[in-house]
Design a protein around this motif. Structure first.
Motif, PDB file in Angstrom:
ATOM      1  N   MET A 102      10.383  58.414 124.646  1.00  0.00           N
ATOM      2  CA  MET A 102      10.477  58.748 123.223  1.00  0.00           C
ATOM      3  C   MET A 102      11.244  57.642 122.501  1.00  0.00           C
ATOM      4  N   SER A 103      10.709  57.178 121.399  1.00  0.00           N
ATOM      5  CA  SER A 103      11.346  56.101 120.663  1.00  0.00           C
ATOM      6  C   SER A 103      12.564  56.613 119.916  1.00  0.00           C
ATOM      7  N   GLU A 104      13.341  55.682 119.363  1.00  0.00           N
ATOM      8  CA  GLU A 104      14.499  56.062 118.563  1.00  0.00           C
ATOM      9  C   GLU A 104      14.038  56.848 117.335  1.00  0.00           C
ATOM     10  N   PRO A 105      14.772  57.873 116.936  1.00  0.00           N
ATOM     11  CA  PRO A 105      14.337  58.688 115.808  1.00  0.00           C
ATOM     12  C   PRO A 105      14.306  57.909 114.511  1.00  0.00           C
ATOM     13  N   ALA A 106      13.283  58.208 113.711  1.00  0.00           N
ATOM     14  CA  ALA A 106      13.201  57.578 112.393  1.00  0.00           C
ATOM     15  C   ALA A 106      14.257  58.174 111.482  1.00  0.00           C
ATOM     16  N   ASN A 107      14.530  57.487 110.401  1.00  0.00           N
ATOM     17  CA  ASN A 107      15.470  58.001 109.414  1.00  0.00           C
ATOM     18  C   ASN A 107      14.718  58.920 108.461  1.00  0.00           C
ATOM     19  N   PHE A 108      14.831  60.235 108.678  1.00  0.00           N
ATOM     20  CA  PHE A 108      14.098  61.191 107.878  1.00  0.00           C
ATOM     21  C   PHE A 108      14.852  61.594 106.609  1.00  0.00           C
ATOM     22  N   GLU A 109      16.113  61.190 106.475  1.00  0.00           N
ATOM     23  CA  GLU A 109      16.915  61.664 105.358  1.00  0.00           C
ATOM     24  C   GLU A 109      16.483  61.016 104.044  1.00  0.00           C
ATOM     25  N   GLN A 110      16.347  61.820 103.043  1.00  0.00           N
ATOM     26  CA  GLN A 110      16.090  61.356 101.686  1.00  0.00           C
ATOM     27  C   GLN A 110      16.997  62.144 100.758  1.00  0.00           C
ATOM     28  N   LEU A 111      17.575  61.465  99.794  1.00  0.00           N
ATOM     29  CA  LEU A 111      18.497  62.118  98.877  1.00  0.00           C
ATOM     30  C   LEU A 111      17.733  62.716  97.700  1.00  0.00           C
ATOM     31  N   GLY A 112      18.268  63.799  97.174  1.00  0.00           N
ATOM     32  CA  GLY A 112      17.712  64.389  95.967  1.00  0.00           C
ATOM     33  C   GLY A 112      16.526  65.298  96.189  1.00  0.00           C
ATOM     34  N   VAL A 113      16.193  65.601  97.437  1.00  0.00           N
ATOM     35  CA  VAL A 113      15.074  66.488  97.720  1.00  0.00           C
ATOM     36  C   VAL A 113      15.508  67.539  98.731  1.00  0.00           C
ATOM     37  N   ARG A 114      14.771  68.647  98.749  1.00  0.00           N
ATOM     38  CA  ARG A 114      14.992  69.667  99.768  1.00  0.00           C
ATOM     39  C   ARG A 114      14.225  69.284 101.033  1.00  0.00           C
ATOM     40  N   HIS A 115      14.820  69.552 102.162  1.00  0.00           N
ATOM     41  CA  HIS A 115      14.169  69.310 103.445  1.00  0.00           C
ATOM     42  C   HIS A 115      13.927  70.666 104.091  1.00  0.00           C
ATOM     43  N   ILE A 116      12.672  70.960 104.394  1.00  0.00           N
ATOM     44  CA  ILE A 116      12.338  72.288 104.893  1.00  0.00           C
ATOM     45  C   ILE A 116      11.526  72.187 106.186  1.00  0.00           C
ATOM     46  N   CYS A 117      11.751  73.134 107.066  1.00  0.00           N
ATOM     47  CA  CYS A 117      11.040  73.177 108.341  1.00  0.00           C
ATOM     48  C   CYS A 117      10.629  74.622 108.612  1.00  0.00           C
ATOM     49  N   GLY A 118       9.342  74.866 108.634  1.00  0.00           N
ATOM     50  CA  GLY A 118       8.842  76.206 108.897  1.00  0.00           C
ATOM     51  C   GLY A 118       8.804  76.506 110.386  1.00  0.00           C
ATOM     52  N   ILE A 119       9.194  77.715 110.738  1.00  0.00           N
ATOM     53  CA  ILE A 119       9.194  78.159 112.133  1.00  0.00           C
ATOM     54  C   ILE A 119       8.267  79.355 112.242  1.00  0.00           C
ATOM     55  N   SER A 120       7.279  79.252 113.125  1.00  0.00           N
ATOM     56  CA  SER A 120       6.304  80.334 113.296  1.00  0.00           C
ATOM     57  C   SER A 120       6.708  81.307 114.385  1.00  0.00           C
ATOM     58  N   GLY A 121       7.636  80.891 115.235  1.00  0.00           N
ATOM     59  CA  GLY A 121       7.942  81.654 116.428  1.00  0.00           C
ATOM     60  C   GLY A 121       7.266  81.077 117.650  1.00  0.00           C
ATOM     61  N   GLY A 122       6.483  80.011 117.456  1.00  0.00           N
ATOM     62  CA  GLY A 122       5.828  79.317 118.561  1.00  0.00           C
ATOM     63  C   GLY A 122       6.678  78.178 119.093  1.00  0.00           C
ATOM     64  N   LYS A 123       6.247  77.598 120.183  1.00  0.00           N
ATOM     65  CA  LYS A 123       7.051  76.585 120.863  1.00  0.00           C
ATOM     66  C   LYS A 123       7.167  75.288 120.065  1.00  0.00           C
ATOM     67  N   ASP A 124       6.089  74.849 119.409  1.00  0.00           N
ATOM     68  CA  ASP A 124       6.108  73.550 118.751  1.00  0.00           C
ATOM     69  C   ASP A 124       7.025  73.532 117.532  1.00  0.00           C
ATOM     70  N   SER A 125       6.896  74.535 116.658  1.00  0.00           N
ATOM     71  CA  SER A 125       7.750  74.563 115.471  1.00  0.00           C
ATOM     72  C   SER A 125       9.205  74.805 115.847  1.00  0.00           C
ATOM     73  N   SER A 126       9.439  75.582 116.909  1.00  0.00           N
ATOM     74  CA  SER A 126      10.816  75.814 117.358  1.00  0.00           C
ATOM     75  C   SER A 126      11.420  74.532 117.898  1.00  0.00           C
ATOM     76  N   ALA A 127      10.631  73.788 118.669  1.00  0.00           N
ATOM     77  CA  ALA A 127      11.112  72.508 119.199  1.00  0.00           C
ATOM     78  C   ALA A 127      11.385  71.523 118.070  1.00  0.00           C
ATOM     79  N   LEU A 128      10.540  71.512 117.039  1.00  0.00           N
ATOM     80  CA  LEU A 128      10.766  70.607 115.910  1.00  0.00           C
ATOM     81  C   LEU A 128      12.059  70.957 115.197  1.00  0.00           C
ATOM     82  N   ALA A 129      12.330  72.254 115.025  1.00  0.00           N
ATOM     83  CA  ALA A 129      13.574  72.677 114.378  1.00  0.00           C
ATOM     84  C   ALA A 129      14.783  72.154 115.147  1.00  0.00           C
ATOM     85  N   VAL A 130      14.738  72.276 116.473  1.00  0.00           N
ATOM     86  CA  VAL A 130      15.834  71.774 117.306  1.00  0.00           C
ATOM     87  C   VAL A 130      15.914  70.252 117.218  1.00  0.00           C
TER      88      VAL A 130
END
Length: 289
Positions: A1-29
């Motif tokens: 796995m490569s180094e994480p990208a810089n996902f932070e942006q100022l002035g906006v909301r950052h949202i992550c939907g969780i369905s209860g499935g493995k992929d969205s839960s892993a993304l949240a973590v």
């Protein structure tokens, strides 16, 4: 796995939907420390499996912040009264539109937002929810960072949370009566949550009664096309349950073949492959990531 990208942006909301499935839960973590200002949400249909609610509670501990529950006051029962004429179906997914997409877009409003979608790098041809609203930008961190199925499993294992319990018999998150559910999964629901199975039967029987369709109808008949009378294609849940032994026999035989040809395949992948042979349907990616 490569180094994480810089996902932070100022002035906006950052949202992550969780369905209860493995992929969205892993993304949240995965995004927990990368985007500290992340807002997590779950669109609650009021018809989720008990295992899903239990898993969300455990996930909140890992994330160290609450997961916003959207749609809690307008679940399936509310919308079913409005769309009384037909069950939701792949051709008319009023459940997805009214219980997932609309509550999310209402929650965001006109705020500039970045929505993080849990499509993996090994399934980048899949499509998740991508808003058409100009103020919502979609990002795909797992695709950008090369996180595949094995990477998702490592994230969940390293976090100490593992998989939701329903993966022992079901390959997808979502409502207990989801029309994308496979035959063997319906049997799994009947065995593990008989009260929920009976609720699904009652909803289906109400639709059949209102439509004047007999329970022994041939749902492949041309006159039936264009309407969704049953949760599972081609038969009622009562008919499906009557074939329990046949369905499980075919399922177990397919699992045995998979074990011989791919002995090291994890259970969740083996189940997905076997159930695809049974029904061949694709899940709703808004609900099942």
């Amino acid at each position: 796995m490569s180094e994480p990208a810089n996902f932070e942006q100022l002035g906006v909301r950052h949202i992550c939907g969780i369905s209860g499935g493995k992929d969205s839960s892993a993304l949240a973590v995965y995004l927990k420390d990368r985007v500290p200002e992340m807002e997590y949400f779950f669109c609650d249909t009021g018809a989720e499996l008990p295992e899903t609610y239990e898993f969300l509670t455990r996930l909140e501990v890992i994330l160290a912040k609450p997961i916003a529950r959207l749609n809690a006051d307008r679940g399936f029962d509310h919308w079913f009264e409005i769309f009384r004429g037909a069950l939701p179906s792949p051709q008319m997914r009023w459940c997805t539109k009214n219980m997932k997409i609309k509550p999310l877009e209402k929650w965001i409003g006109d705020d500039p937002a970045v929505s993080y979608v849990a499509i993996r790098s090994d399934e980048s041809n899949r499509k998740g929810y991508v808003s058409t609203k100009a103020n919502i930008e979609s990002r795909f961190p797992f695709v950008e960072e090369g996180v595949d199925h094995d990477g998702v499993m490592r994230i969940l294992e390293d976090a100490g949370i593992g998989l939701p319990a329903y993966y022992e018999w079901r390959t997808r998150s979502g409502c207990y009566f989801c029309f994308y559910q496979r035959k063997a999964e319906w049997i799994g629901l009947a065995d593990r949550h008989p009260e929920l199975f009976e609720r699904a039967v009652a909803i289906e029987q109400k639709v059949l009664q209102d439509a004047g369709v007999g329970g022994d109808a041939d749902f492949s008949d041309q006159a039936m096309k264009g309407r969704q009378y049953t949760w599972s294609g081609g038969e009622t849940l009562v008919q499906l349950r009557a074939r329990r032994d046949e369905i499980l026999e075919r399922h177990e035989a397919a699992m045995a073949r998979t074990a011989r040809t791919r002995p090291n395949l994890p259970l969740v992948e083996a189940l997905a492959g076997v159930l695809d042979d049974d029904d061949g349907t694709e899940p709703c990616t808004v609900c099942a990531l």
